[in-house]
Design an enzyme around this catalytic site. Structure first.
Site, PDB file in Angstrom:
ATOM      1  N   SER A 137       0.868  -1.188   0.000  1.00 43.48           N
ATOM      2  CA  SER A 137       0.000   0.000   0.000  1.00 43.48           C
ATOM      3  C   SER A 137       0.896   1.226   0.000  1.00 43.48           C
ATOM      4  O   SER A 137       2.047   1.159   0.444  1.00 43.48           O
ATOM      5  CB  SER A 137      -0.846   0.012   1.273  1.00 43.48           C
ATOM      6  OG  SER A 137      -1.526   1.241   1.411  1.00 43.48           O
ATOM      7  N   TYR A 150      -2.362  -0.599  10.486  1.00 43.05           N
ATOM      8  CA  TYR A 150      -2.351  -0.885   9.048  1.00 43.05           C
ATOM      9  C   TYR A 150      -1.013  -0.470   8.433  1.00 43.05           C
ATOM     10  O   TYR A 150      -0.369  -1.259   7.731  1.00 43.05           O
ATOM     11  CB  TYR A 150      -3.501  -0.155   8.349  1.00 43.05           C
ATOM     12  CG  TYR A 150      -3.583  -0.453   6.867  1.00 43.05           C
ATOM     13  CD1 TYR A 150      -3.957  -1.714   6.410  1.00 43.05           C
ATOM     14  CD2 TYR A 150      -3.301   0.525   5.912  1.00 43.05           C
ATOM     15  CE1 TYR A 150      -4.034  -1.995   5.046  1.00 43.05           C
ATOM     16  CE2 TYR A 150      -3.385   0.250   4.553  1.00 43.05           C
ATOM     17  CZ  TYR A 150      -3.750  -1.015   4.128  1.00 43.05           C
ATOM     18  OH  TYR A 150      -3.818  -1.291   2.772  1.00 43.05           O
TER      19      TYR A 150
HETATM   20  P1  NAP Z   1     -11.396  -5.951  -0.450  1.00 40.55           P
HETATM   21  O1  NAP Z   1     -12.292  -5.695  -1.615  1.00 40.55           O
HETATM   22  O2  NAP Z   1     -11.917  -5.812   0.917  1.00 40.55           O
HETATM   23  O3  NAP Z   1     -10.737  -7.391  -0.665  1.00 40.55           O
HETATM   24  C1  NAP Z   1     -10.009  -8.024   0.349  1.00 40.55           C
HETATM   25  C2  NAP Z   1      -9.912  -9.511   0.040  1.00 40.55           C
HETATM   26  O4  NAP Z   1      -9.072 -10.117   1.031  1.00 40.55           O
HETATM   27  C3  NAP Z   1     -11.265 -10.226   0.111  1.00 40.55           C
HETATM   28  O5  NAP Z   1     -11.315 -11.217  -0.892  1.00 40.55           O
HETATM   29  C4  NAP Z   1     -11.236 -10.871   1.482  1.00 40.55           C
HETATM   30  O6  NAP Z   1     -12.031 -12.041   1.581  1.00 40.55           O
HETATM   31  C5  NAP Z   1      -9.771 -11.238   1.566  1.00 40.55           C
HETATM   32  N1  NAP Z   1      -9.350 -11.512   2.939  1.00 40.55           N
HETATM   33  C6  NAP Z   1      -9.386 -10.677   4.006  1.00 40.55           C
HETATM   34  N2  NAP Z   1      -8.928 -11.299   5.101  1.00 40.55           N
HETATM   35  C7  NAP Z   1      -8.597 -12.557   4.720  1.00 40.55           C
HETATM   36  C8  NAP Z   1      -8.082 -13.688   5.388  1.00 40.55           C
HETATM   37  N3  NAP Z   1      -7.806 -13.677   6.703  1.00 40.55           N
HETATM   38  N4  NAP Z   1      -7.850 -14.829   4.676  1.00 40.55           N
HETATM   39  C9  NAP Z   1      -8.140 -14.882   3.361  1.00 40.55           C
HETATM   40  N5  NAP Z   1      -8.653 -13.846   2.669  1.00 40.55           N
HETATM   41  C10 NAP Z   1      -8.878 -12.698   3.353  1.00 40.55           C
HETATM   42  O7  NAP Z   1     -10.167  -4.913  -0.490  1.00 40.55           O
HETATM   43  P2  NAP Z   1      -8.945  -4.706  -1.511  1.00 40.55           P
HETATM   44  O8  NAP Z   1      -8.702  -3.259  -1.556  1.00 40.55           O
HETATM   45  O9  NAP Z   1      -9.159  -5.429  -2.777  1.00 40.55           O
HETATM   46  O10 NAP Z   1      -7.758  -5.364  -0.676  1.00 40.55           O
HETATM   47  C11 NAP Z   1      -6.774  -6.177  -1.282  1.00 40.55           C
HETATM   48  C12 NAP Z   1      -5.396  -5.715  -0.822  1.00 40.55           C
HETATM   49  O11 NAP Z   1      -5.143  -4.413  -1.330  1.00 40.55           O
HETATM   50  C13 NAP Z   1      -5.254  -5.621   0.699  1.00 40.55           C
HETATM   51  O12 NAP Z   1      -4.004  -6.175   1.072  1.00 40.55           O
HETATM   52  C14 NAP Z   1      -5.290  -4.117   0.939  1.00 40.55           C
HETATM   53  O13 NAP Z   1      -4.620  -3.756   2.126  1.00 40.55           O
HETATM   54  C15 NAP Z   1      -4.591  -3.627  -0.304  1.00 40.55           C
HETATM   55  N6  NAP Z   1      -4.762  -2.209  -0.635  1.00 40.55           N
HETATM   56  C16 NAP Z   1      -5.982  -1.699  -0.930  1.00 40.55           C
HETATM   57  C17 NAP Z   1      -6.089  -0.354  -1.258  1.00 40.55           C
HETATM   58  C18 NAP Z   1      -7.396   0.269  -1.662  1.00 40.55           C
HETATM   59  O14 NAP Z   1      -7.499   1.500  -1.715  1.00 40.55           O
HETATM   60  N7  NAP Z   1      -8.391  -0.496  -1.983  1.00 40.55           N
HETATM   61  C19 NAP Z   1      -4.962   0.464  -1.269  1.00 40.55           C
HETATM   62  C20 NAP Z   1      -3.739  -0.082  -0.952  1.00 40.55           C
HETATM   63  C21 NAP Z   1      -3.636  -1.427  -0.631  1.00 40.55           C
HETATM   64  P3  NAP Z   1     -13.505 -12.029   2.248  1.00 40.55           P
HETATM   65  O15 NAP Z   1     -14.456 -11.624   1.161  1.00 40.55           O
HETATM   66  O16 NAP Z   1     -13.695 -13.451   2.689  1.00 40.55           O
HETATM   67  O17 NAP Z   1     -13.487 -11.065   3.399  1.00 40.55           O
END
Ligand code: NAP
Length: 277
Positions: A137, A150
Site C-alpha cells: 500500500s 495498518y
Molecule cells: P477488499 O475488496 O476488501 O478485498 C479483500 C480480500 O481479502 C477479500 O477477498 C477478502 O475475503 C480477503 N481476505 C481478508 N482477510 C482474509 C483472510 N484472513 N484470509 C483470506 N482472505 C482474506 O479490499 P482490496 O482493496 O481489494 O484489498 C486487497 C489488498 O489491497 C489488501 O491487502 C489491501 O490492504 C490492499 N490495498 C488496498 C487499497 C485500496 O485502496 N483499496 C490500497 C492499498 C492497498 P472475504 O471476502 O472473505 O473477506
C-alpha cells in the site's frame, strides 16, 4: 506469451477479483482463495473452462497452507505467479485500539503473506522460476493518524518483500511489491475494522479522517480493473520492478514523503556524522 498459472489470495472482491479476471482474460489460469462456499461458486463461474478454480483458505490458518498449496500443484501443475493480495485495513487511534486488533491485523496482512511465501519459495527456488507479487500500500511509505496498525503491517511487508527479492534473485525468482493508492474496492467499506472511539481528546484528530474515509468509499480515484491489467502485464514482463506505485495519489504522496525524508536527513547530517570514530 505461454499461459501461466496464478495463485491469488482473496479473490472474492476488490483487487484479487480484478486481477483474476484480468489474468483469465489474458489466457492464464487462476487458483484463488476464498473463505466460503458462495464465494467459491461465484469465483469458479468466472470461467466455464475451469481456468478459475477456488480453494477455501483463510490466510491465518497457517498450518493448512502447505497442504493447500501441495494439493493445488499436484492437481493442476506448478504455479508460476503468487499474488499475496488478501488483507484488510484497521482504523483506530493507537491509544484506543486493543493490542488484539494489531495482532489480527498483522496475522492477516503480515504473517499470512509470509506464510504463503514460505509455502511457495522452496518450489519456486527449486524450479528456478516464479514471481511473487505482494500487494502492499502507499500506507507502506506514508502515514496519517488513525491507521498505525495498518501502516505498520504494510511497512513490514514492504521491507520483507525487498529482503526476499534479494534472497531469491540468484534463483531466477522475481519479487515485486505493489503499493496502490486509493482504489474503489471494499477496503474502506465492508472490510475495514474500525475500533470504537473512547477518548474525546482525539475527536479533532480522528473524527474528520474517519468521516472523510467513509464518504470517499466507493468514489476513490483508482480503478481496480486498470491496476489488475498492470499487475498481470508485470507477471509477463522479463524484468519486473522491485517496487511499483499505482495511482497518482500514491505517486505524489510518496514523492513528498521521500523529499521530506531527504530534507530531514540533510538538516541533521552533521549530528548524524558526529558519532563516527
Ligand atoms: P477488499 O475488496 O476488501 O478485498 C479483500 C480480500 O481479502 C477479500 O477477498 C477478502 O475475503 C480477503 N481476505 C481478508 N482477510 C482474509 C483472510 N484472513 N484470509 C483470506 N482472505 C482474506 O479490499 P482490496 O482493496 O481489494 O484489498 C486487497 C489488498 O489491497 C489488501 O491487502 C489491501 O490492504 C490492499 N490495498 C488496498 C487499497 C485500496 O485502496 N483499496 C490500497 C492499498 C492497498 P472475504 O471476502 O472473505 O473477506
Amino acid at each position: 506469451m505461454p499461459s501461466k498459472r496464478f495463485f491469488i489470495t482473496g479473490v472474492s472482491s476488490g483487487f484479487g477479483h480484478a486481477i483474476a479476471i484480468a489474468a483469465i482474460a489474458a489466457g492464464h489460469r487462476v487458483v484463488g482463495t476464498v473463505r466460503d462456499a458462495a464465494a467459491r461458486a461465484a469465483f469458479e463461474s468466472l470461467a466455464a473452462d475451469g481456468r478459475a478454480a477456488a480453494v477455501l483458505l483463510d490466510v491465518t490458518d497457517f498450518d493448512a497452507i502447505e497442504a493447500v498449496v501441495a494439493s493445488v500443484e499436484a492437481d493442476g501443475g506448478p504455479v508460476d505467479v503468487l499474488v499475496n493480495n488478501a488483507g484488510y485495513g484497521h482504523e483506530g487511534i493507537l491509544e484506543e485500539s486493543p493490542l488484539d486488533e494489531m495482532r489480527r491485523q498483522f496475522d492477516v496482512n503480515v504473517f499470512g503473506v509470509v506464510a504463503m511465501m514460505k509455502a511457495f519459495v522452496p518450489r519456486f527456488r527449486e524450479r528456478r522460476r516464479g514471481h511473487i507479487v505482494n500487494i502492499t500500500s502507499m500506507g507502506g511509505f506514508v502515514t496519517m493518524p488513525g491507521i498505525a496498525y495498518y501502516c505498520g503491517s504494510k511497512f513490514a511487508v514492504e521491507g520483507m518483500t525487498d529482503v526476499v527479492r534479494q534472497e531469491l534473485s540468484a534463483f531466477g525468482v522475481a519479487v515485486t511489491a505493489i503499493a496502490p493508492g486509493s482504489f474503489r474496492t471494499d477496503w474502506a467499506g465492508r472490510s475495514m475494522v474500525r475500533s470504537p472511539r473512547s477518548i474525546a481528546a482525539y475527536d479533532d484528530i480522528i473524527d474528520p479522517v474517519r468521516a472523510a474515509r467513509l464518504a470517499k468509499s466507493g468514489h476513490q480515484l483508482g480503478d481496480p480493473a486498470k491496476a489488475a491489467r498492470v499487475i498481470v502485464a508485470l507477471a509477463e514482463h522479463p524484468s519486473p520492478p522491485a517496487h511499483l506505485l499505482l495511482g497518482s495519489d500514491a505517486l505524489s504522496l510518496v514523492r513528498a514523503k521521500l523529499d521530506a525524508l531527504r530534507t530531514g536527513i540533510d538538516a541533521w547530517e552533521e549530528v548524524t556524522r558526529s558519532t563516527d570514530g
